[in-house]
Design a protein around this motif. Sequence first.
Motif, short mmCIF file in Angstrom:
data_model
loop_
_atom_site.label_atom_id
_atom_site.label_comp_id
_atom_site.label_asym_id
_atom_site.label_seq_id
_atom_site.Cartn_x
_atom_site.Cartn_y
_atom_site.Cartn_z
N VAL A 150 0.84 -1.19 0.00
CA VAL A 150 0.00 0.00 0.00
C VAL A 150 0.89 1.25 0.00
CG1 VAL A 150 -0.29 -0.22 2.51
CG2 VAL A 150 -1.80 1.29 1.22
N PRO A 151 1.00 1.93 -1.14
CA PRO A 151 1.74 3.19 -1.19
C PRO A 151 0.91 4.30 -0.54
CG PRO A 151 1.56 2.13 -3.36
CD PRO A 151 0.55 1.50 -2.47
N ILE A 152 1.55 5.15 0.25
CA ILE A 152 0.82 6.24 0.89
C ILE A 152 1.53 7.57 0.66
CG2 ILE A 152 -0.04 4.68 2.68
CD1 ILE A 152 1.83 6.13 4.65
N ASP A 153 0.75 8.65 0.70
CA ASP A 153 1.32 10.00 0.62
C ASP A 153 0.92 10.82 1.84
OD1 ASP A 153 -1.36 10.46 0.21
OD2 ASP A 153 -1.15 11.28 -1.82
N PHE A 154 0.40 10.12 2.89
CA PHE A 154 0.00 10.71 4.17
C PHE A 154 -1.30 11.51 4.08
CE2 PHE A 154 4.62 10.19 4.35
CZ PHE A 154 4.72 9.33 5.43
N SER A 155 -1.97 11.45 2.93
CA SER A 155 -3.29 12.08 2.82
C SER A 155 -4.32 11.21 3.53
CB SER A 155 -3.68 12.23 1.35
OG SER A 155 -3.86 10.95 0.75
N GLN A 171 -7.11 -10.06 8.92
CA GLN A 171 -8.21 -11.02 8.73
C GLN A 171 -7.75 -12.26 7.98
OE1 GLN A 171 -11.76 -9.07 7.37
NE2 GLN A 171 -12.70 -10.96 6.65
N LEU A 172 -6.87 -12.08 7.01
CA LEU A 172 -6.47 -13.19 6.13
C LEU A 172 -5.04 -13.67 6.37
CD1 LEU A 172 -8.02 -11.96 2.75
CD2 LEU A 172 -9.05 -13.40 4.51
N GLY A 173 -4.33 -13.07 7.34
CA GLY A 173 -2.97 -13.49 7.62
C GLY A 173 -1.99 -13.16 6.50
N LEU A 174 -2.14 -11.95 5.94
CA LEU A 174 -1.28 -11.53 4.83
C LEU A 174 -0.12 -10.68 5.33
CD1 LEU A 174 -4.11 -10.36 2.38
CD2 LEU A 174 -3.10 -12.65 2.57
N GLN A 175 0.94 -10.62 4.54
CA GLN A 175 2.07 -9.73 4.84
C GLN A 175 1.79 -8.36 4.23
OE1 GLN A 175 6.03 -11.31 3.94
NE2 GLN A 175 5.17 -13.38 3.88
N LEU A 176 1.91 -7.33 5.03
CA LEU A 176 1.62 -5.97 4.57
C LEU A 176 2.87 -5.12 4.60
CD1 LEU A 176 -0.38 -3.72 3.76
CD2 LEU A 176 -0.83 -3.37 6.21
N GLU A 177 3.06 -4.35 3.53
CA GLU A 177 4.18 -3.41 3.47
C GLU A 177 3.68 -2.05 3.01
OE1 GLU A 177 8.49 -2.59 1.23
OE2 GLU A 177 7.37 -4.44 0.82
N ILE A 178 4.17 -1.02 3.66
CA ILE A 178 3.85 0.35 3.28
C ILE A 178 5.03 0.92 2.49
CG2 ILE A 178 3.19 2.63 4.13
CD1 ILE A 178 2.54 1.28 6.82
N MET A 179 4.75 1.74 1.50
CA MET A 179 5.84 2.43 0.83
C MET A 179 5.45 3.89 0.60
SD MET A 179 5.90 1.38 -3.26
CE MET A 179 7.36 2.38 -3.53
N HIS A 180 6.48 4.74 0.56
CA HIS A 180 6.28 6.14 0.24
C HIS A 180 7.34 6.56 -0.75
CE1 HIS A 180 5.40 10.41 0.65
NE2 HIS A 180 6.70 10.62 0.82
N VAL A 181 6.91 7.20 -1.82
CA VAL A 181 7.83 7.69 -2.84
C VAL A 181 7.97 9.20 -2.66
CG1 VAL A 181 8.34 7.87 -5.30
CG2 VAL A 181 7.06 5.89 -4.43
N TYR A 182 9.20 9.65 -2.44
CA TYR A 182 9.41 11.08 -2.22
C TYR A 182 10.24 11.68 -3.35
CZ TYR A 182 14.16 9.89 -0.63
OH TYR A 182 15.45 9.43 -0.57
#
Length: 292
Positions: A150-155, A171-182
């Motif tokens: 999930v890419p985020i821009d803090f909005s 809920q589904l036991g998934l691996q989650l990663e956040i990314m931000h492009v600056y």
Amino acid sequence: MITIDALMVCLDLSDIDEKLVAFTRSICERLDVRKVYFVHNIKLYELGDDFRELIGEVDLAKEVEDNITDIVAEQFGNTTAYEILVSEEPNTEVLLADLVKRYKIKLTLLGKKMSDKSTGAQGTKLLRILPCSVLVFPETASFNIKKVLVPIDFSAASVHALQLSQNLSGQLGLQLEIMHVYRIPSQFFPLISEEKAVRKAEELVKGKFAELQKRHQEIAHVPYTLVRAANKSIAERIVLHLKKGHQDLLVLGLKGNNPLPSLSLGSVPTEMYNTDINVPLWMVYSETVIKR
């Protein structure tokens, strides 16, 4: 827990329909989906006079419905309550937007062919007009989802997408990663040190992450990655990160700055939709945006 009261699946009578219906079954088996609407609109105006004469008295809507019924019976079964809706309207986009409002659709599932097979113009129109979140399933995607990006821009929109992704992962036991492009304004080089500028930019972004983690404790331990855009667009960096991380699902928040029905996709979601990727793309509107 993620609950989808009504899910709409758009079918076009092409080879991707079977994959789309099978993917719908996978969703219903893993999430709480109350009802599914399988939808197709027959564009009679696109049929030439010769073809109309050929079909004669044939009930085309009935034939299409029977075809969809066979696909659903084979690929979906009785997984969840469903209904098949076949229409003959001149404007597919307006019809589908009306169905979203009429049946209170929370999520619409669209199939997407690769760019060498389709321009994607119809899908782009639907993304701009449908007053609900949209899950795009490329024809080369897999049903087996284990890792989410999930890419985020803090909005507020991207934070909403992050919260949904966190709920989905839990809920589904998934691996989650956040990314931000600056980005760093390159016009100031060599007036300032590029190395110092990068370091300062990353310090600022890390500070924003720290503030976000304080406000939302549920994502405090989710790993995040900072990526500099450099000479590429944000969407291009996301695509490169998907290939590197081998994620199976991409989630993007949609801002919806404009009044309905012309919701604002934003440049990054639009570019991502028009890019050939091999993972499903979930574009999320918050309930606040939808109700405007």
